[in-house]
Design a protein around this motif. Structure first.
Motif, PDB file in Angstrom:
ATOM      1  N   THR A 155       0.820  -1.215   0.000  1.00 31.87           N
ATOM      2  CA  THR A 155       0.000   0.000   0.000  1.00 31.87           C
ATOM      3  C   THR A 155       0.849   1.259   0.000  1.00 31.87           C
ATOM      4  OG1 THR A 155      -0.177   0.085   2.424  1.00 31.87           O
ATOM      5  CG2 THR A 155      -1.832  -1.217   1.240  1.00 31.87           C
ATOM      6  N   GLU A 157       5.352   2.705  -0.627  1.00 32.46           N
ATOM      7  CA  GLU A 157       6.680   2.372  -1.150  1.00 32.46           C
ATOM      8  C   GLU A 157       7.496   1.548  -0.165  1.00 32.46           C
ATOM      9  OE1 GLU A 157      10.702   4.561  -2.909  1.00 32.46           O
ATOM     10  OE2 GLU A 157       8.898   5.755  -2.509  1.00 32.46           O
ATOM     11  N   ALA A 160       6.484  -1.977  -0.517  1.00 34.61           N
ATOM     12  CA  ALA A 160       6.923  -2.481  -1.820  1.00 34.61           C
ATOM     13  C   ALA A 160       8.404  -2.820  -1.800  1.00 34.61           C
ATOM     14  CB  ALA A 160       6.621  -1.453  -2.908  1.00 34.61           C
ATOM     15  N   ALA A 173      -0.068  -3.206  -6.287  1.00 40.53           N
ATOM     16  CA  ALA A 173      -0.190  -1.867  -5.707  1.00 40.53           C
ATOM     17  C   ALA A 173      -1.651  -1.616  -5.372  1.00 40.53           C
ATOM     18  CB  ALA A 173       0.328  -0.829  -6.693  1.00 40.53           C
ATOM     19  N   THR A 196      -4.972   4.484  -6.105  1.00 40.62           N
ATOM     20  CA  THR A 196      -4.424   3.455  -6.986  1.00 40.62           C
ATOM     21  C   THR A 196      -3.477   4.028  -8.030  1.00 40.62           C
ATOM     22  OG1 THR A 196      -6.395   2.102  -6.707  1.00 40.62           O
ATOM     23  CG2 THR A 196      -5.035   1.648  -8.631  1.00 40.62           C
ATOM     24  N   LEU A 199      -0.244   5.549  -6.462  1.00 38.96           N
ATOM     25  CA  LEU A 199       0.617   4.479  -5.963  1.00 38.96           C
ATOM     26  C   LEU A 199       1.235   3.685  -7.108  1.00 38.96           C
ATOM     27  CD1 LEU A 199       1.719   2.813  -3.579  1.00 38.96           C
ATOM     28  CD2 LEU A 199      -0.392   1.466  -3.664  1.00 38.96           C
ATOM     29  N   THR A 200       0.437   3.379  -8.116  1.00 35.23           N
ATOM     30  CA  THR A 200       0.953   2.629  -9.260  1.00 35.23           C
ATOM     31  C   THR A 200       2.095   3.377  -9.931  1.00 35.23           C
ATOM     32  OG1 THR A 200      -1.165   1.535  -9.671  1.00 35.23           O
ATOM     33  CG2 THR A 200       0.354   1.717 -11.536  1.00 35.23           C
ATOM     34  N   LEU A 203       5.273   3.458  -7.618  1.00 37.18           N
ATOM     35  CA  LEU A 203       6.013   2.201  -7.559  1.00 37.18           C
ATOM     36  C   LEU A 203       6.615   1.833  -8.912  1.00 37.18           C
ATOM     37  CD1 LEU A 203       3.807  -0.007  -5.192  1.00 37.18           C
ATOM     38  CD2 LEU A 203       5.591   1.673  -4.644  1.00 37.18           C
ATOM     39  N   ILE A 211       4.659  -4.059 -11.589  1.00 36.15           N
ATOM     40  CA  ILE A 211       3.607  -3.532 -10.721  1.00 36.15           C
ATOM     41  C   ILE A 211       2.244  -3.900 -11.297  1.00 36.15           C
ATOM     42  CG2 ILE A 211       2.633  -1.469  -9.652  1.00 36.15           C
ATOM     43  CD1 ILE A 211       5.512  -2.200  -8.756  1.00 36.15           C
TER      44      ILE A 211
END
Length: 350
Positions: A155, A157, A160, A173, A196, A199-200, A203, A211
């Motif tokens: 959720t 970095e 991730a 993600a 979303t 974040l996508t 990442l 991703i």
């Protein structure tokens, strides 16, 4: 070779696991349609998980995803649990029922389930995914040795990067729009509530792994937008709830098709962890409750009991009606037809 190519997928679409909603029939239908179907075995024991995997394999020879819960095992807090049951008692009594005498940890975390790990090594599904955290380095190593491609939800970095360092193969993600449980590793930590697409993109530019965008994605146009931001695939969950292969009950389906779809809320009241749900009687009560729910999944034991009591009296407003913010865009049709429609929408929006 890309993630999609390595799995032999025709389409960059993943059906989200959705414990309690997805079924072997749904996963098989999606995989047979050229996308990646998923089942969730986090709420099952090893033998139950084996049965589900074998049920999917009886219906498809294509790859599918097996999802597990990798949360920190719950710690009992008798005082908090008793206070929670006391707070819930009036609602149980309204439906001529009594709350459980005590609460239990109804799901065993994968991080301490050696039998589940042994079963997965034996059956070696093409894809294994983790939610709520990561298993041990040893578990990741043996799953990869067995030939499983590994996914992990993140959720933010930090999560991730932890997944990347742990050796998983791709990151899901999960934006704040997503239905169901937040995949946050620590539910008590500050949640930046990243959407979303933010974040996508973050990442995709900051991580070295593929991703997969997840959260609020309901149609082919949104899938194409996620791909344009650097995702290699999109994961859709709420889009599949209305499919006939879903195990959602009639109250859940009716709520999804009603005005309630426009009013999802993030709540801990049902399970003890933050999760996005259609607004219903239970979430409304939880918003005003003074008591704090016990740890996940101990609180879920009470929530499931209350839902059962209410349903026995014809009330469906206490269920775990998980749904993302894109819920009003849900379409009721067979899963394979939905995949075909999503692909056509992607092509039309190119």
């Amino acid at each position: 070779m890309s993630l999609i190519e390595s799995l032999g997928l025709s389409h960059p679409i993943i059906q989200a696991p959705m414990a309690g909603v997805s079924t072997p029939a749904m996963a098989a239908a999606v995989s047979n349609a050229g996308a990646l179907g998923s089942i969730a075995v986090g709420a099952a024991d090893a033998e139950g998980g084996r049965s589900m995997i074998e049920a999917v394999r009886a219906q498809t020879g294509r790859p599918f995803n097996v999802n597990l819960f990798a949360h920190a095992p719950a710690r009992n807090d008798p005082v908090r649990e008793a206070a929670w049951l006391t707070a819930l008692t009036p609602m149980f009594r309204a439906y001529d029922a009594s709350p459980p005498a005590a609460l239990r940890e109804i799901y065993r975390s994968f991080v301490e389930d050696d039998a589940m790990l042994a079963m997965l090594i034996d059956l070696a599904p093409a894809v294994v995914s983790f939610h709520f955290g990561l298993p041990s380095p040893a578990a990741i190593a043996v799953l990869k040795q067995a030939g499983c491609l590994l996914l992990a939800t993140a959720t933010n970095e930090v999560e991730a990067r932890a997944a990347e360092q742990a050796g998983v193969d791709a990151i899901v993600a999960q934006g704040y729009e997503a239905g169901g449980h937040r995949g946050a590793f620590d539910p008590e930590a500050l949640d930046d509530q990243l959407g979303t697409f933010a974040l996508t993109r973050l990442l995709a530019t900051r991580c070295n792994l593929p991703i997969i965008a997840a959260g609020g994605i309901m149609d082919g146009q949104s899938i194409r937008a996620a791909l344009a931001l650097g995702a290699v695939a999109a994961q859709l969950g709420t889009a599949f709830i209305a499919c006939p292969e879903s195990s959602a009950d009639e109250a859940y389906r009716a709520a999804l098709a009603s005005a309630a779809a426009h009013h999802t809320v993030m709540t801990r009241v049902i399970s003890g962890r933050p999760a996005r749900c259609l607004a219903n009687r239970f979430t409304a009560w939880g918003a005003e409750a003074a008591a704090q729910p016990p740890a996940y999944p101990i609180a879920y034991d009470a929530g499931k009991a209350l839902n059962a009591a209410a349903r026995a009296r014809g009330e469906g407003g206490f269920g775990a009606q998980w749904a993302g913010q894109g819920a009003p865009l849900a379409r009721a049709m067979p899963a394979a037809d939905l995949i075909d429609l999503l692909v056509r929408e992607m092509q039309d929006s190119a």
